[in-house]
Design a protein around this motif. Structure first.
Motif, mmCIF file in Angstrom:
data_model
loop_
_atom_site.group_PDB
_atom_site.id
_atom_site.type_symbol
_atom_site.label_atom_id
_atom_site.label_comp_id
_atom_site.label_asym_id
_atom_site.label_seq_id
_atom_site.Cartn_x
_atom_site.Cartn_y
_atom_site.Cartn_z
ATOM 1 N N THR A 1 43.118 41.627 47.309
ATOM 2 C CA THR A 1 42.825 40.482 46.430
ATOM 3 C C THR A 1 43.699 39.267 46.765
ATOM 4 O OG1 THR A 1 44.275 41.538 44.803
ATOM 5 C CG2 THR A 1 41.911 41.696 44.397
ATOM 6 N N ASP A 2 44.771 39.488 47.560
ATOM 7 C CA ASP A 2 45.652 38.359 47.915
ATOM 8 C C ASP A 2 44.861 37.265 48.625
ATOM 9 O OD1 ASP A 2 47.800 39.543 46.816
ATOM 10 O OD2 ASP A 2 48.747 40.192 48.696
ATOM 11 N N LYS A 3 43.791 37.671 49.328
ATOM 12 C CA LYS A 3 43.029 36.669 50.079
ATOM 13 C C LYS A 3 41.986 35.933 49.228
ATOM 14 C CE LYS A 3 40.206 40.385 51.930
ATOM 15 N NZ LYS A 3 40.046 41.441 52.854
ATOM 16 N N ASN A 4 41.793 36.361 47.957
ATOM 17 C CA ASN A 4 40.833 35.667 47.088
ATOM 18 C C ASN A 4 41.365 34.303 46.690
ATOM 19 O OD1 ASN A 4 39.121 37.836 47.121
ATOM 20 N ND2 ASN A 4 39.705 38.610 45.110
ATOM 21 N N THR A 5 40.484 33.285 46.722
ATOM 22 C CA THR A 5 40.932 31.932 46.378
ATOM 23 C C THR A 5 40.492 31.548 44.962
ATOM 24 O OG1 THR A 5 38.967 31.159 47.528
ATOM 25 C CG2 THR A 5 41.048 31.041 48.741
ATOM 26 N N PHE A 6 39.706 32.416 44.293
ATOM 27 C CA PHE A 6 39.247 32.105 42.937
ATOM 28 C C PHE A 6 40.194 32.718 41.896
ATOM 29 C CE2 PHE A 6 36.900 35.739 44.699
ATOM 30 C CZ PHE A 6 37.192 36.735 43.790
ATOM 31 N N ASP A 7 40.056 32.284 40.658
ATOM 32 C CA ASP A 7 40.879 32.817 39.558
ATOM 33 C C ASP A 7 40.557 34.290 39.334
ATOM 34 O OD1 ASP A 7 42.216 30.581 38.986
ATOM 35 O OD2 ASP A 7 40.952 29.955 37.299
ATOM 36 N N MET A 8 41.588 35.103 39.105
ATOM 37 C CA MET A 8 41.357 36.534 38.847
ATOM 38 C C MET A 8 41.959 36.867 37.487
ATOM 39 S SD MET A 8 41.953 38.149 42.621
ATOM 40 C CE MET A 8 43.244 37.043 43.130
ATOM 41 N N PRO A 9 41.142 36.719 36.410
ATOM 42 C CA PRO A 9 41.694 36.908 35.066
ATOM 43 C C PRO A 9 42.202 38.321 34.838
ATOM 44 C CG PRO A 9 39.289 36.636 35.010
ATOM 45 C CD PRO A 9 39.715 36.388 36.410
ATOM 46 N N PHE A 10 43.278 38.409 34.064
ATOM 47 C CA PHE A 10 43.856 39.696 33.631
ATOM 48 C C PHE A 10 44.261 40.593 34.803
ATOM 49 C CE2 PHE A 10 40.576 38.555 30.375
ATOM 50 C CZ PHE A 10 41.459 38.100 29.409
ATOM 51 N N LYS A 11 44.670 39.965 35.916
ATOM 52 C CA LYS A 11 45.080 40.762 37.091
ATOM 53 C C LYS A 11 46.298 41.622 36.744
ATOM 54 C CE LYS A 11 46.790 38.572 40.684
ATOM 55 N NZ LYS A 11 46.819 37.688 41.857
ATOM 56 N N ILE A 12 46.283 42.881 37.175
ATOM 57 C CA ILE A 12 47.405 43.790 36.901
ATOM 58 C C ILE A 12 48.063 44.201 38.226
ATOM 59 C CG2 ILE A 12 46.385 44.662 34.753
ATOM 60 C CD1 ILE A 12 45.563 47.198 36.301
ATOM 61 N N THR A 13 49.213 44.848 38.147
ATOM 62 C CA THR A 13 49.894 45.292 39.368
ATOM 63 C C THR A 13 49.284 46.617 39.847
ATOM 64 O OG1 THR A 13 51.519 46.600 38.171
ATOM 65 C CG2 THR A 13 52.085 44.281 38.585
ATOM 66 N N SER A 14 49.527 46.939 41.122
ATOM 67 C CA SER A 14 48.997 48.207 41.660
ATOM 68 C C SER A 14 49.704 49.397 40.989
ATOM 69 C CB SER A 14 49.131 48.261 43.177
ATOM 70 O OG SER A 14 50.434 47.961 43.561
ATOM 71 N N GLU A 15 50.960 49.199 40.573
ATOM 72 C CA GLU A 15 51.693 50.275 39.878
ATOM 73 C C GLU A 15 51.025 50.567 38.538
ATOM 74 O OE1 GLU A 15 53.226 47.642 41.300
ATOM 75 O OE2 GLU A 15 54.050 48.733 43.012
ATOM 76 N N ASP A 16 50.644 49.497 37.845
ATOM 77 C CA ASP A 16 49.967 49.649 36.550
ATOM 78 C C ASP A 16 48.628 50.369 36.757
ATOM 79 O OD1 ASP A 16 49.177 49.422 33.956
ATOM 80 O OD2 ASP A 16 49.123 47.243 33.869
ATOM 81 N N ALA A 17 47.886 49.957 37.796
ATOM 82 C CA ALA A 17 46.587 50.605 38.083
ATOM 83 C C ALA A 17 46.806 52.095 38.376
ATOM 84 C CB ALA A 17 45.919 49.918 39.270
ATOM 85 N N ALA A 18 47.834 52.391 39.170
ATOM 86 C CA ALA A 18 48.099 53.800 39.531
ATOM 87 C C ALA A 18 48.452 54.616 38.290
ATOM 88 C CB ALA A 18 49.229 53.868 40.561
ATOM 89 N N LYS A 19 49.224 54.004 37.390
ATOM 90 C CA LYS A 19 49.624 54.695 36.159
ATOM 91 C C LYS A 19 48.387 55.061 35.326
ATOM 92 C CE LYS A 19 52.060 52.625 32.884
ATOM 93 N NZ LYS A 19 53.031 51.625 32.423
ATOM 94 N N ARG A 20 47.458 54.110 35.228
ATOM 95 C CA ARG A 20 46.241 54.345 34.434
ATOM 96 C C ARG A 20 45.358 55.394 35.104
ATOM 97 N NH1 ARG A 20 44.951 49.217 31.254
ATOM 98 N NH2 ARG A 20 46.785 47.930 31.482
ATOM 99 N N ILE A 21 45.258 55.332 36.434
ATOM 100 C CA ILE A 21 44.416 56.315 37.141
ATOM 101 C C ILE A 21 45.046 57.702 37.005
ATOM 102 C CG2 ILE A 21 43.519 57.042 39.413
ATOM 103 C CD1 ILE A 21 43.314 54.007 40.117
ATOM 104 N N TYR A 22 46.353 57.768 37.186
ATOM 105 C CA TYR A 22 47.057 59.060 37.079
ATOM 106 C C TYR A 22 46.786 59.704 35.714
ATOM 107 C CZ TYR A 22 50.719 62.540 36.945
ATOM 108 O OH TYR A 22 51.381 63.736 36.827
ATOM 109 N N ALA A 23 46.941 58.909 34.642
ATOM 110 C CA ALA A 23 46.766 59.452 33.280
ATOM 111 C C ALA A 23 45.316 59.877 33.051
ATOM 112 C CB ALA A 23 47.186 58.409 32.252
ATOM 113 N N GLY A 24 44.365 59.065 33.507
ATOM 114 C CA GLY A 24 42.947 59.368 33.301
ATOM 115 C C GLY A 24 42.506 60.598 34.071
ATOM 116 N N VAL A 25 43.019 60.738 35.275
ATOM 117 C CA VAL A 25 42.677 61.906 36.107
ATOM 118 C C VAL A 25 43.284 63.162 35.487
ATOM 119 C CG1 VAL A 25 43.015 62.971 38.390
ATOM 120 C CG2 VAL A 25 42.333 60.567 38.221
ATOM 121 N N ALA A 26 44.537 63.042 35.026
ATOM 122 C CA ALA A 26 45.199 64.199 34.394
ATOM 123 C C ALA A 26 44.426 64.657 33.160
ATOM 124 C CB ALA A 26 46.636 63.829 34.033
ATOM 125 N N ALA A 27 43.814 63.699 32.455
ATOM 126 C CA ALA A 27 43.028 64.038 31.251
ATOM 127 C C ALA A 27 41.594 64.455 31.622
ATOM 128 C CB ALA A 27 43.005 62.847 30.300
#
Ligand SMILES: NC(=O)c1ccc[n+]([C@@H]2O[C@H](COP(=O)([O-])OP(=O)(O)OC[C@H]3O[C@@H](n4cnc5c(N)ncnc54)[C@H](OP(=O)(O)O)[C@@H]3O)[C@@H](O)[C@H]2O)c1
Length: 242
Positions: free
Chosen positions: A181-207
């Motif tokens: 996404t670093d190469k995107n030139t448009f606005d990216m609302p509510f962008k989160i960090t990759s660590e945050d994404a990994a945390k959410r995926i980890y929890a969802g997969v565990a459940a």
């Protein structure tokens, strides 16, 4: 402790997932093409916990050879992907379209062919799609089509794998700050960090959730827009992306 195979482990969301699973004490097989990055991951991890496989997921022979080295796995996270845009609809770039569909969809079919027989009973398949499939975006004909195909694949596969007790988790991330996404030139609302994404995926997969979408303030907004009449959502999307 589980054994997790992660594709696209050399960057962005995949790399953050590797760190998250290692930190929680799991064994990880990290896959990617970038051998330097794979070596860096190995240097930072306990060698008994991490192994790496370098291959291009669009090369079927290389994929077969690499996966032949894998024994049983509990969770496969098919996350590797590429995003490129169709900048000129009239001069529709068929090569770009083919490349994106190959990487984000056809390669997944090959990976599933070689990997599914190795997924343990009660195991899990995680497919990283995109929230782009909730509402079609301009210039995303190739990327969106590849991920829409992945959505169908995940939802259909879940029905068929239920009798094998293998779960399928479909993931719809919103914007995540990564080299993609670093190469995107448009606005990216509510962008989160990759660590945050990994945390959410980890929890969802565990459940063992079948569907994950985040951040919710963005994905629910998209779901709301998708319910509007066609001309209305199309005008809204065109205006917000300009
Ligand atoms: N970032 C976002 O906002 C966002 C939003 C929705 C969905 N996603 C999806 O999330 C996934 C990860 O994206 P990201 O943002 O983390 O991207 P990224 O930082 O660009 O990482 C992409 C990963 O995919 C691997 N990859 C790409 N082509 C490959 C190939 N032919 N063979 C093997 N590996 C390949 C790359 O590995 P090598 O370079 O080592 O080959 C890299 O590890 C993608 O499927 C993407 O579509 C991302």
């Amino acid at each position: 402790m589980s054994k997790i195979l992660i594709t696209g482990a050399t960057s962005g969301i995949g790399e953050a997932l590797v760190h998250k699973y290692l930190k929680q004490g799991h064994n990880v097989i990290a896959c990617g093409r970038n051998t330097e990055k794979l070596a860096q991951l190995t240097n930072h991890a306990n060698s008994s916990q991490l192994s790496t496989l370098a291959f291009d997921i669009t090369n079927t022979d290389d994929t077969e050879q690499a996966i032949a080295q894998v024994e049983q796995v509990d969770i496969i996270i098919l996350n590797a992907g590429d995003c490129q845009y169709i900048d000129d609809a009239i001069g529709f770039d068929n090569k770009l379209f083919q490349h994106i569909i190959n990487t984000n969809l056809i390669a997944i079919g090959h990976l599933l062919h070689f990997l599914l027989p190795k997924v343990s009973k009660h195991g899990q398949v995680v497919l990283v799609s995109s929230s782009v499939t909730i509402v079609p975006l301009p210039r995303a004909e190739a990327y969106g089509a590849s991920k829409a195909g992945l959505d169908y694949l995940a939802n259909s596969l879940r029905i068929d794998l239920a009798k094998n007790n293998i779960g399928v988790t479909l993931v719809h991330p919103g914007f995540v700050a990564t080299p993609l996404t670093d190469k995107n030139t448009f606005d990216m609302p509510f962008k989160i960090t990759s660590e945050d994404a990994a945390k959410r995926i980890y929890a969802g997969v565990a459940a063992r959730k079948s569907y994950l979408h985040f951040p919710k303030r963005f994905t629910y907004l998209l779901k709301l827009i998708a319910m509007l009449p066609n001309p209305l959502w199309q005008r809204l999307v065109a205006r917000s992306i300009r």
